[in-house]
Design an enzyme around this catalytic site. Structure first.
Site, PDB file in Angstrom:
ATOM      1  CG  ASP A  54      19.775  -7.777 -43.161  1.00 54.65           C
ATOM      2  OD1 ASP A  54      19.624  -8.864 -43.673  1.00 54.65           O
ATOM      3  OD2 ASP A  54      20.919  -7.221 -42.568  1.00 54.65           O
ATOM      4  CG  ASP A  86      24.002 -12.720 -41.371  1.00 54.11           C
ATOM      5  OD1 ASP A  86      22.940 -13.314 -41.945  1.00 54.11           O
ATOM      6  OD2 ASP A  86      24.669 -12.985 -40.157  1.00 54.11           O
TER       7      ASP A  86
HETATM    8  O1  G3P Z   1      22.184  -9.865 -43.855  1.00 56.67           O
HETATM    9  P1  G3P Z   1      21.464 -11.037 -44.154  1.00 56.67           P
HETATM   10  O2  G3P Z   1      20.944 -11.546 -42.495  1.00 56.67           O
HETATM   11  O3  G3P Z   1      20.387 -11.172 -45.228  1.00 56.67           O
HETATM   12  O4  G3P Z   1      22.403 -12.501 -44.333  1.00 56.67           O
HETATM   13  C1  G3P Z   1      23.610 -12.100 -45.054  1.00 56.67           C
HETATM   14  C2  G3P Z   1      24.582 -13.340 -45.258  1.00 56.67           C
HETATM   15  O5  G3P Z   1      24.075 -14.331 -44.671  1.00 56.67           O
HETATM   16  C3  G3P Z   1      25.852 -12.897 -44.779  1.00 56.67           C
HETATM   17  O6  G3P Z   1      26.377 -11.675 -45.627  1.00 56.67           O
HETATM   18 MG    MG Z   2      22.451  -7.858 -43.603  1.00 55.94          MG
END
Ligand code: G3P
Ligand code: MG
Length: 229
Positions: free
Chosen positions: A12, A14
């Site tokens: 992942d 963020d």
């Molecule tokens: O955690 P990610 O990378 O799937 O992204 C999350 C959103 O863009 C922000 O919470």
């Molecule tokens: Mg994330």
């Protein structure tokens, strides 16, 4: 417990590779404050891992601002501040060491992020060394991702883009968000949760392991090559 045989890794982004969740928290709080509302962890937990409009809709609805603040206005009010702050994000602890290690050992890795392409470019512009080691990146606005996390779509799309036939059960996902954890498990993968500085263990449900940072990760416990240091 038998040591799993992990052959591929899906990160992942963020809140897991990059410290961007603090930026989202700051800006969502700023906008809600204008409407006399507070941004708190339970609301953030519902937004994390969601795509832009989905998370905006949740924020507006859960804050009781439906009919007062539209998700589109929320996104618009936030956009300028995101453009300014996202490029300032840092790698989270342990990211550089783990990604360099897995790359050196030839373990295929990729990224599966709810971030849209424009935000992905802002967030990663100062971290190209790390993202260049990824075999591929699946983003929230990818046509193959019909439904965002907690649906498994993004992790299944990421799985399909590795070379050769890869079993989901040989994939290890690293996630920070409850919805991301559900998505990884529903994709049939093993998943390590790095929940960030939050005490509430109820959000850790479903994780095969919970660690406070990637510095705590022991590759050999997953059938991956151990660190040399
Ligand atoms: O955690 P990610 O990378 O799937 O992204 C999350 C959103 O863009 C922000 O919470
Ligand atoms: Mg994330």
């Amino acid at each position: 417990m038998l040591t799993p045989t992990i052959t591929h890794v899906i990160f992942d982004m963020d809140g897991l590779l990059l410290d961007t969740e603090r930026i989202y928290t700051l800006l969502s709080g700023k906008i809600l404050e204008r409407y006399g509302k507070k941004f708190d962890w339970p609301l953030q937990a519902k937004m994390m891992g969601k795509r832009t409009m989905e998370s905006a809709q949740i924020c507006v609805n859960e804050s009781g601002l439906a009919g007062i603040l539209s998700p589109e206005t929320f996104v618009k009010e936030r956009e300028g501040m995101l453009q300014e702050l996202l490029p300032t994000c840092s790698l989270l602890p342990g990211v550089e060491r783990l990604v360099n290690h897995l790359h050196a050992k030839g373990i295929p890795m990729c990224v599966a992020t709810a971030s849209c392409t424009s935000h992905f470019l802002l967030k990663t512009q100062n971290h190209s060394k790390i993202f260049k080691m990824m075999h591929h990146v699946v983003k929230g606005d990818d046509p193959e991702v019909k439904q965002g996390k907690p649906a498994p779509d993004i992790f299944l799309a990421a799985l399909r883009r590795f070379e050769g036939i890869v079993e989901a059960s040989n994939c290890l996902v690293f996630e920070d968000a409850p919805y991301g954890m559900i998505a990884a498990k529903d994709a049939g993968m093993l998943a390590v949760m790095v929940p960030g500085p939050r005490p509430d263990v109820s959000y850790h449900e479903g994780a095969d392991q919970v660690i406070s940072s990637l510095l705590e990760f022991s590759p050999q416990n997953w059938g991956l090559p151990p660190f040399q240091d």
